[in-house]
Design a protein around this motif. Structure first.
Motif, PDB file in Angstrom:
ATOM      1  N   SER A 282       0.830  -1.207   0.000  1.00 20.83           N
ATOM      2  CA  SER A 282       0.000   0.000   0.000  1.00 20.83           C
ATOM      3  C   SER A 282       0.863   1.255   0.000  1.00 20.83           C
ATOM      4  O   SER A 282       0.539   2.246  -0.676  1.00 20.83           O
ATOM      5  CB  SER A 282      -0.926   0.001   1.223  1.00 20.83           C
ATOM      6  OG  SER A 282      -0.159  -0.027   2.419  1.00 20.83           O
TER       7      SER A 282
ATOM      8  N   LEU B 104       2.383   1.636  -3.437  1.00 20.92           N
ATOM      9  CA  LEU B 104       1.361   2.109  -4.379  1.00 20.92           C
ATOM     10  C   LEU B 104       1.139   3.607  -4.224  1.00 20.92           C
ATOM     11  O   LEU B 104       1.001   4.335  -5.228  1.00 20.92           O
ATOM     12  CB  LEU B 104       0.056   1.347  -4.155  1.00 20.92           C
ATOM     13  CG  LEU B 104      -1.101   1.710  -5.095  1.00 20.92           C
ATOM     14  CD1 LEU B 104      -0.732   1.420  -6.537  1.00 20.92           C
ATOM     15  CD2 LEU B 104      -2.368   0.959  -4.700  1.00 20.92           C
TER      16      LEU B 104
ATOM     17  N   GLU C 242      -3.790  -4.600   1.658  1.00 23.68           N
ATOM     18  CA  GLU C 242      -2.436  -4.811   1.137  1.00 23.68           C
ATOM     19  C   GLU C 242      -2.452  -5.711  -0.092  1.00 23.68           C
ATOM     20  O   GLU C 242      -1.717  -5.470  -1.059  1.00 23.68           O
ATOM     21  CB  GLU C 242      -1.539  -5.426   2.222  1.00 23.68           C
ATOM     22  CG  GLU C 242      -1.294  -4.532   3.420  1.00 23.68           C
ATOM     23  CD  GLU C 242      -0.597  -3.238   3.042  1.00 23.68           C
ATOM     24  OE1 GLU C 242       0.148  -3.217   2.033  1.00 23.68           O
ATOM     25  OE2 GLU C 242      -0.799  -2.234   3.752  1.00 23.68           O
TER      26      GLU C 242
ATOM     27  N   SER D  29      -3.618  -3.685  -2.964  1.00 23.77           N
ATOM     28  CA  SER D  29      -2.516  -2.828  -3.428  1.00 23.77           C
ATOM     29  C   SER D  29      -1.511  -3.629  -4.237  1.00 23.77           C
ATOM     30  O   SER D  29      -0.999  -3.156  -5.265  1.00 23.77           O
ATOM     31  CB  SER D  29      -1.821  -2.169  -2.232  1.00 23.77           C
ATOM     32  OG  SER D  29      -2.707  -1.336  -1.519  1.00 23.77           O
TER      33      SER D  29
ATOM     34  N   GLU E 146      -2.899  -4.132  -7.620  1.00 22.11           N
ATOM     35  CA  GLU E 146      -2.792  -2.908  -8.418  1.00 22.11           C
ATOM     36  C   GLU E 146      -1.389  -2.768  -9.001  1.00 22.11           C
ATOM     37  O   GLU E 146      -1.216  -2.374 -10.155  1.00 22.11           O
ATOM     38  CB  GLU E 146      -3.099  -1.690  -7.540  1.00 22.11           C
ATOM     39  CG  GLU E 146      -4.570  -1.499  -7.227  1.00 22.11           C
ATOM     40  CD  GLU E 146      -5.280  -0.696  -8.292  1.00 22.11           C
ATOM     41  OE1 GLU E 146      -4.690  -0.474  -9.361  1.00 22.11           O
ATOM     42  OE2 GLU E 146      -6.437  -0.302  -8.067  1.00 22.11           O
TER      43      GLU E 146
END
Length: 1054
Positions: free
Chosen positions: A665, A668, A763, A766, A769
């Motif tokens: 996270s 990101l 998490e 993230s 992502e």
């Protein structure tokens, strides 16, 4: 109009002068390259540095130009073997010297025709002075002649004259002073004729400013009138050297002395050719100090040397900067003025070019302005009426329709006619004296200038603004570039340096084609270096801005609000916390609060510097250097891609030694801040930043990037497998289904990281992502590789116990026999199955996170894939079904049969084992797991915790492992998954029912917690039902088991 008598030497005067001037420049180019080659140990002819030939070369030089070849065989014996190679390799050098001699002869014969064309005088003197600077000239000529005599039996026919010329011109200026004595009066008259125009060219900056030089708006009423000028380009070389050659005029004519002193005050050094210079003051002083009656001239030279400072040129550059800016602004706003005021543009380019070159040479202690061609009026005569008729016919034949039709014009013939007319009307006794008709000359000069605007615009630009001289001052050129780049206020002009590299090829000459590749390569390398450095500087500025923005973004992370909340709570409860005098932490956003506009932050400075530099990078879309196209923006794009890649990997903060890594996270957040800054770059320069994102982020979803370096996909995959999941296997971390996360267990040795902070829902989302579907697929494949290695070990255990398991498979209804057979089994199967279950549980978290992320980005596509998966008919061929499952798995959707696991286990098929045996091993593996389950009840850690909906030793993960391993194995072996799971459930139920009859409390310590595994297995399986479980295992036992574990949990917490 009467005709004068034309002497034979005066015929085709203009043509001869044009050819001689061009040939002179070509000869200078060749002599220059010979000098540079002889001065470079790597390029010097090998015969001049060969130790074996050293004595022979010295002998030839000592005896030059006469070499006694017959009486000195011992001295020259070493040259006998090399004579053919010497002839071959030194021919170019030798005949270049011969060409110089021929050029000298032509100049001397036609001197009465060329005395008014001082540029030819300069070319001649420069050529002879440059020739005298080639230290190896005697060695080269002598070696060649010796080889020629040894080969052909006689010296080269040009050698006697060439040798004598080399000897005569040991001191070229002194020799030429003697040579020009007969022509002193003619040369001095030509030089003195410049007294009306040269001083105006050599004005100070204040005089330029008072005269409103180059200003279009100083006289609005004449703004549309065509500009005219009779001022010649700077002629320092003409006057400085010319008056040395005809030095008698300096003592007899005050005008000559005034002009000469003015020229000496302008430059302390003159340029011979390119970066070859001539220290005029020292040379003149050395010549005149030995001449009787020239003491005053020596004093004049010393005075001029002292006053030849750079203040005047500095002020000129200051004036030109403002004048050029005004000129560019006016013409950009009113481009229609460019026609009538084109002369102003070329004057401005010429002035600027001269000052730049002056600065370049003086900065490198090599100083002299370049000399443009100068044409005077004193020539010979011919029939002028024919040429005048030609002018009239050419001009009257022009029409607007020719322009509208796009006709290509060529006025070179007309300009040559004007050149001829000047020559023919300048000879003695000409019927039409051009000096008596100055208005005609001005009008024709204006006409000629405007014809060049039509058909020779590029040549005019080269003539007035060419700065190819920088090609030969690479060190100074690079230093100026670095200084420009270091000053933010000047960096917007840095594009001028690579643009100057486009000029370099204009300094080449057709008489010296071999230097084209050398100069071309230099122009390419310098242009590439400049653009690369500009892109690096911009990249560094962007990186610094990104660092600042990432720091600001980091301040907004949730972890930083804990202290603020704590302070608020303590303030409310009036508790004193922390040390006295501890500075209060600044809240995010304080950096945007300013008391006044004068406060400039570091971020402001970075943005200002970036905007200036990007203006330069964005100035031209591309530039052509020696038939190569350079695109400045692509340099920036390339550097941004490389830096963005390194920054993403760097921001993971992965430490292989301590196994520390940034939380997904937080990474990101930093990446998004970085991308926001990169997107803002599009406001400064026209680049496709989306392409940068696509290239970089797509590479980060692979195991390695395009340079073979690790990516965030490989780093995070490695960390989760080797750090987090390994600690799960070691019993330090457990998977909590209720929290959908892995959580640290209390142990003696605390872990360096909190597993929950790396594996909870936020998490994992993230991580999805960052890695994207490709990266998550690679993570899944890596997880499956670990599972396949565990399955391989399980198969080995099955093979070791194959006979016992075969008997147990058919004897599950014989309790005594089952007990006896179980004691023969090798333990360890459940531990490996638990590890497989943990890995599959982690993968389930990753897949769920991927599905959530993709549902936000591509909801329609994900819903379509889900609908496709949910409506596969049962009778569908397995290959087709597996393709659908693979598509669904890539979108993060759960499948009845895991395609990645099927692929991983399929690669384990052994060539020595038949498919039937493989299928039997798979069946016995399920038997092995089923009959081993009762052993879990004796483990203290097998207690079920309602709070986490699982067991602290992760045996609840067996449910997922059993179902998915069975589905994958029996898909591979084309067996019935449902039948095999029914068999497993029957064996497991029978085995667990037996521990209900046990009286040993140690053996049955966590019997109820283990009973719950059967319910978990059925709940997890798409192939089993509760009705089937009820037929094997009474539901009342499950109900009592749940009641017991919950009761035990309440009593433990109390």
């Amino acid at each position: 109009m009467s005709r004068g008598v034309l002497q034979p030497s005066q015929q085709k005067l203009a043509e001869k002068l044009t050819i001689l001037n061009d040939r002179g420049v070509g000869m200078l180019t060749r002599i220059y390259n010979i000098k540079k080659a002889c001065g470079d140990p790597k390029a010097k002819p090998s015969y001049l540095i060969d130790k074996n030939l050293e004595s022979a070369v010295k002998f030839i030089v000592r005896k030059f130009p006469a070499v006694e070849t017959r009486n000195n065989n011992q001295q020259l014996a070493a040259l006998q073997k090399e004579k053919s190679e010497i002839l071959k390799n030194l021919a170019l050098y030798y005949f270049t010297f011969v060409d110089v001699m021929e050029f000298k002869v032509k100049f001397t014969v036609n001197f009465d025709l060329t005395k008014n064309y001082l540029d030819l005088v300069v070319t001649y003197t420069t050529l002879m002075m440059l020739l005298s600077r080639i230290e190896e000239r005697k060695a080269i000529i002598g070696l060649y002649n010796y080889a020629h005599e040894m080969t052909h039996g006689s010296s080269d026919r040009e050698y006697p004259r060439l040798g004598q010329m080399i000897v005569d011109y040991e001191n070229p200026l002194k020799r030429m002073m003697e040579e020009f004595v007969p022509h002193g009066k003619s040369l001095s008259d030509a030089l003195i004729s410049l007294q009306m125009v040269y001083p105006r060219r050599n004005l100070s900056a204040d005089q330029w400013r008072n005269a409103q030089l180059l200003s279009l708006i100083s006289a609005p009423s004449t703004m549309l009138n065509p500009a005219q000028s009779d001022t010649v380009s700077s002629a320092h070389h003409l006057l400085s050297v010319g008056f040395i050659l005809c030095h008698g005029a300096l003592n007899s004519d005050p005008a000559a002395l005034s002009l000469w002193k003015l020229a000496l005050q302008s430059s302390s050094c003159l340029c011979l050719f390119r970066d070859e210079v001539f220290h005029i003051h020292k040379a003149a002083e050395d010549l005149f100090v030995n001449l009787r009656g020239y003491n005053k001239r020596v004093n004049d030279i010393r005075e001029c040397k002292e006053s030849a400072l750079g203040s005047m040129h500095r002020e000129r550059r200051k004036f030109l900067r403002s004048a050029l800016k005004e000129l560019a602004t006016v013409l950009a706003d009113q481009p229609g003025l460019l026609g009538p005021k084109a002369l102003f543009v070329f004057m401005a380019l010429s002035f600027a070019r001269d000052e730049i070159i002056w600065l370049l040479r003086h900065a490198d202690n090599i100083q002299k302005k370049s000399t443009d061609d100068f044409i005077d009026k004193l020539l010979n005569r011919i029939n002028e009426s024919i040429i005048m008729s030609s002018f009239v016919n050419t001009m009257t034949s022009l029409s607007v329709k020719q322009v509208e039709d796009g006709e290509v014009f060529d006025f070179r013939g007309m300009r040559l006619d004007w050149f001829r007319l000047q020559a023919y009307t300048s000879v003695s006794k000409a019927s039409l004296g051009i000096a008596d008709h100055r208005e005609l000359g001005k009008m024709m000069n204006t006409i000629i200038f405007h014809t060049k605007m039509v058909d020779s615009l590029v040549e005019m630009l080269v003539e007035t603004s060419d700065l190819s001289i920088f090609c030969f001052y690479s060190r100074a050129f690079e230093k100026m570039f670095q200084q420009c780049l270091e000053l933010p206020s000047q960096s917007r002009y840095s594009i001028s340096f690579p643009l100057l590299c486009t000029h370099f090829m204009s300094c080449t000459h057709e008489l010296c084609p071999e230097e084209r590749h050398h100069i071309g390569d230099r122009s390419l390398s310098l242009c590439n270096m400049f653009l690369d450095e500009m892109a690096k500087q911009a990249r560094n500025l962007i990186t610094d801005i990104c660092t600042e923005q990432c720091t600001l973004s980091d301040q907004l992370l949730p972890k930083h609000c804990a202290k603020t909340i704590s302070q608020a709570v303590n303030k409310k409860s009036k508790k004193q916390t922390g040390k006295k005098g501890e500075p209060e932490r600044e809240k995010p956003g304080v950096e945007s609060m300013r008391k006044n506009r004068l406060l400039v932050t570091n971020l402001d400075k970075l943005h200002t510097a970036l905007s200036e530099l990007c203006f330069s990078i964005n100035y031209v879309p591309n530039m052509v250097v020696w038939e190569h196209t350079f695109t400045p923006r692509e340099y920036l794009t390339s550097h941004l891609e490389i830096r963005f890649t390194k920054s993403i990997v760097g921001m993971t903060m992965y430490n292989q030694t301590t196994q520390e890594i940034a939380k997904p996270s937080e990474l990101l957040t930093s990446v998004r801040a970085y991308m926001t800054v990169l997107q803002s770059v599009e406001n400064y320069v026209q680049i496709d930043i989306t392409r940068v994102f696509n290239n970089v982020l797509l590479q980060q979803t692979q195991h390695l990037d395009s340079h073979g370096e690790p990516t965030i996909t490989s780093l995070y995959t490695n960390w989760y497998l080797e750090t987090l999941l390994r600690q799960v296997s070691n019993g330090h971390i457990a998977y909590f289904p209720a929290m959908k996360a892995f959580v640290n267990l209390p142990t003696e040795n605390e872990l360096t990281f909190n597993a929950e902070e790396y594996s909870d829902i936020s998490e994992m989302r993230s991580l999805s992502e960052l890695l994207g579907p490709y990266g998550m697929k690679f993570l899944s494949e890596s997880l499956m590789w670990h599972i396949s290695s565990q399955v391989a070990e399980l198969k080995k255990l099955v093979v070791e116990n194959v006979e016992v398991l075969t008997q147990m498979r058919t004897s599950f209804d014989k309790p005594e026999q089952m007990v006896a057979l179980f004691k023969k089994l090798t333990c360890g199967v459940l531990k490996r199955m638990t590890i497989i279950g943990v890995i599959l549980s982690f993968r389930s978290l990753a897949q769920e996170a991927l599905r959530d992320v993709l549902s936000c980005h591509i909801p329609f596509l994900v819903s379509s894939v889900e609908d496709f998966k949910d409506h596969i008919p049962r009778e569908t061929d397995m290959k087709v079904a597996m393709n659908v499952y693979e598509l669904s798995s890539a979108a993060g959707l759960p499948c009845e049969i895991d395609p990645a696991l099927v692929v991983a286990l399929s690669s384990q098929k052994s060539e020595n084992i038949s498919p039937e045996e493989e299928y039997k091993i798979a069946c016995l593996l399920m038997v092995f797991v089923a009959v081993s389950m009762p052993t879990l009840a004796s483990n203290v850690m097998s207690q079920y915790s309602p709070a986490i909906e699982g067991h602290c030793n992760n045996i609840h993960c067996l449910a997922k492992a059993i179902n998915q391993i069975a589905a994958a194995l029996f898909t591979i072996h084309k067996g019935s998954i449902e039948d095999r799971l029914k068999e497993f459930l029957a064996l497991a139920s029978s085995s667990l029912l037996k521990i209900g009859q046990e009286t040993d409390k140690t053996t049955t310590r966590n019997r109820e917690s283990v009973y719950l595994l059967l319910d978990m297995i059925v709940q997890e399986s798409p192939f089993l039902t509760m009705d089937l479980l009820e037929s094997c295992f009474p539901y009342v036992l499950l109900r009592n088991a749940y009641h017991a574990v919950y009761k035990q949990s309440v009593s433990a917490s109390a």
